[in-house]
Design an enzyme around this catalytic site. Structure first.
Site, mmCIF file in Angstrom:
data_model
loop_
_atom_site.group_PDB
_atom_site.id
_atom_site.type_symbol
_atom_site.label_atom_id
_atom_site.label_comp_id
_atom_site.label_asym_id
_atom_site.label_seq_id
_atom_site.Cartn_x
_atom_site.Cartn_y
_atom_site.Cartn_z
ATOM 1 C CG ASP A 153 -0.295 -0.254 2.522
ATOM 2 O OD1 ASP A 153 0.842 0.236 2.731
ATOM 3 O OD2 ASP A 153 -0.894 -0.954 3.353
ATOM 4 C CG HIS A 158 5.199 -9.345 -0.799
ATOM 5 N ND1 HIS A 158 4.473 -9.718 0.312
ATOM 6 C CD2 HIS A 158 6.220 -10.230 -0.885
ATOM 7 C CE1 HIS A 158 5.034 -10.790 0.862
ATOM 8 N NE2 HIS A 158 6.089 -11.110 0.165
ATOM 9 C CB CYS A 204 9.483 -3.417 -22.469
ATOM 10 S SG CYS A 204 8.229 -2.162 -22.117
ATOM 11 C CB CYS A 231 3.138 -2.261 -22.619
ATOM 12 S SG CYS A 231 4.621 -1.221 -22.566
ATOM 13 C CB SER A 249 3.302 -9.971 9.622
ATOM 14 O OG SER A 249 3.384 -11.088 8.751
HETATM 15 ZN ZN LIG Z 1 6.190 -2.952 -22.651
#
Ligand SMILES: [Zn+2]
Length: 293
Positions: free
Chosen positions: A123, A138, A149, A197, A238
């Site tokens: 977050d 993470h 890419c 993308c 956690s």
């Molecule tokens: Zn890309």
């Protein structure tokens, strides 16, 4: 040392205050006794910011298990489902503000007491609170990355594009999980996916480590360096049920570092902890936030 703090039958408000006060006193003493502390945080530190934990105090899933990396990459229908749920949950993550626990850790860092902080949360709240040295184990949900890419696009931009294409979804709200995924129970439109993308036309994926996906090697090396620079380790909020988090607790103990755990309920590392504080992490850290030199 195993610390017994007052335990109530239920997590009722009346019993909370003495539990947190006892835990704060113990943690203050523990922090004073150690030099540089490696802090590892999990979903429990963000619940007070309105981002729900997706495991309960018993360590079990509260709702469904999250999507795996393999399903996301392989299955267009699963991908559409992920983005639809994420679309509904994202505004809650985007609006969330750091809480007193985040602020207390910023204060400890400012006093030179911390090794780089490792968080399992995606977050970004530690950074937004002002923490300078953060390893996002993470990843970060506020970024989207091209799987071909590595071009990055802000998640907010993806949200704008999805909203423009699916205006009928913009009024929905949902309870969210820590990865920004939302509990949407409905038929998902099959084309509910962001555009490809902008650079290479490749598949875009949130810049977070999904279940079934490895933490990038470079990031693992950063965490090992942080551990090497620490005199003790403190786990906050956690249950360490995810292995990539548990591994650091085990490595700390293998180095004979004291290991304190501050979280509600059982954790995977209870048997190897030197101090276990079963208490609300925001209340405890707020209590010690200004009193630790
Ligand atoms: Zn890309």
């Amino acid at each position: 040392m195993k610390v017994d703090v007052p335990v109530s039958d239920a997590a009722d408000v009346v019993a909370t205050a003495p539990r947190e006060a006892a835990a704060a006193a113990t943690l203050r003493t523990w922090l004073d006794a150690h030099g540089r502390v490696l802090v590892l945080t999990g979903a429990g530190i963000s619940t007070a910011s309105g981002i729900p934990d997706y495991r309960g105090p018993d360590g079990l899933w509260k709702h469904r298990a999250p999507i795996t990396y393999q399903a996301f990459m392989r299955d267009p229908a699963m991908r559409a489902r992920y983005w639809a749920r994420s679309f509904v949950g994202w505004p809650i993550v985007a609006r969330a503000q750091p809480n007193r626990a985040h602020a207390a850790l910023v204060a400890l860092e400012a006093r030179g007491r911390l090794a780089p902080l490792i968080t399992q949360n995606v977050d970004g709240l530690h950074t937004r609170a002002g923490q300078r040295s953060v390893i996002d184990l993470h990843g970060r949900i506020d970024q989207v990355t091209c799987t071909a890419c590595a071009t990055r696009v802000p998640r907010a931009e993806i949200q704008r594009q999805l909203a423009a294409e699916h205006p009928e979804w913009t009024s929905l709200t949902a309870a969210t999980a820590p990865d920004g995924d939302a509990d949407v129970e409905r038929v998902v439109i099959e084309d509910f996916t962001p555009p490809p993308c902008p650079h290479c036309g490749g598949l875009l994926k949130p810049d977070v480590v999904f279940f079934g996906e490895n933490v990038p090697r470079e990031r693992v090396l950063d965490t090992q360096a942080a551990l090497a620079a620490a005199d003790a380790m403190l786990v906050v909020g956690s249950s360490l049920m995810v292995y990539s988090g548990f591994r650091f607790a085990r490595m700390a103990r293998e180095r004979d570092l004291p290991l304190a755990i501050l979280t509600r309920g059982v954790t995977r590392a209870d048997a190897i902890a030197t101090v276990k504080l079963d208490a609300d992490c925001e209340a405890v850290l707020a209590a010690i936030g200004s009193g630790v030199g």
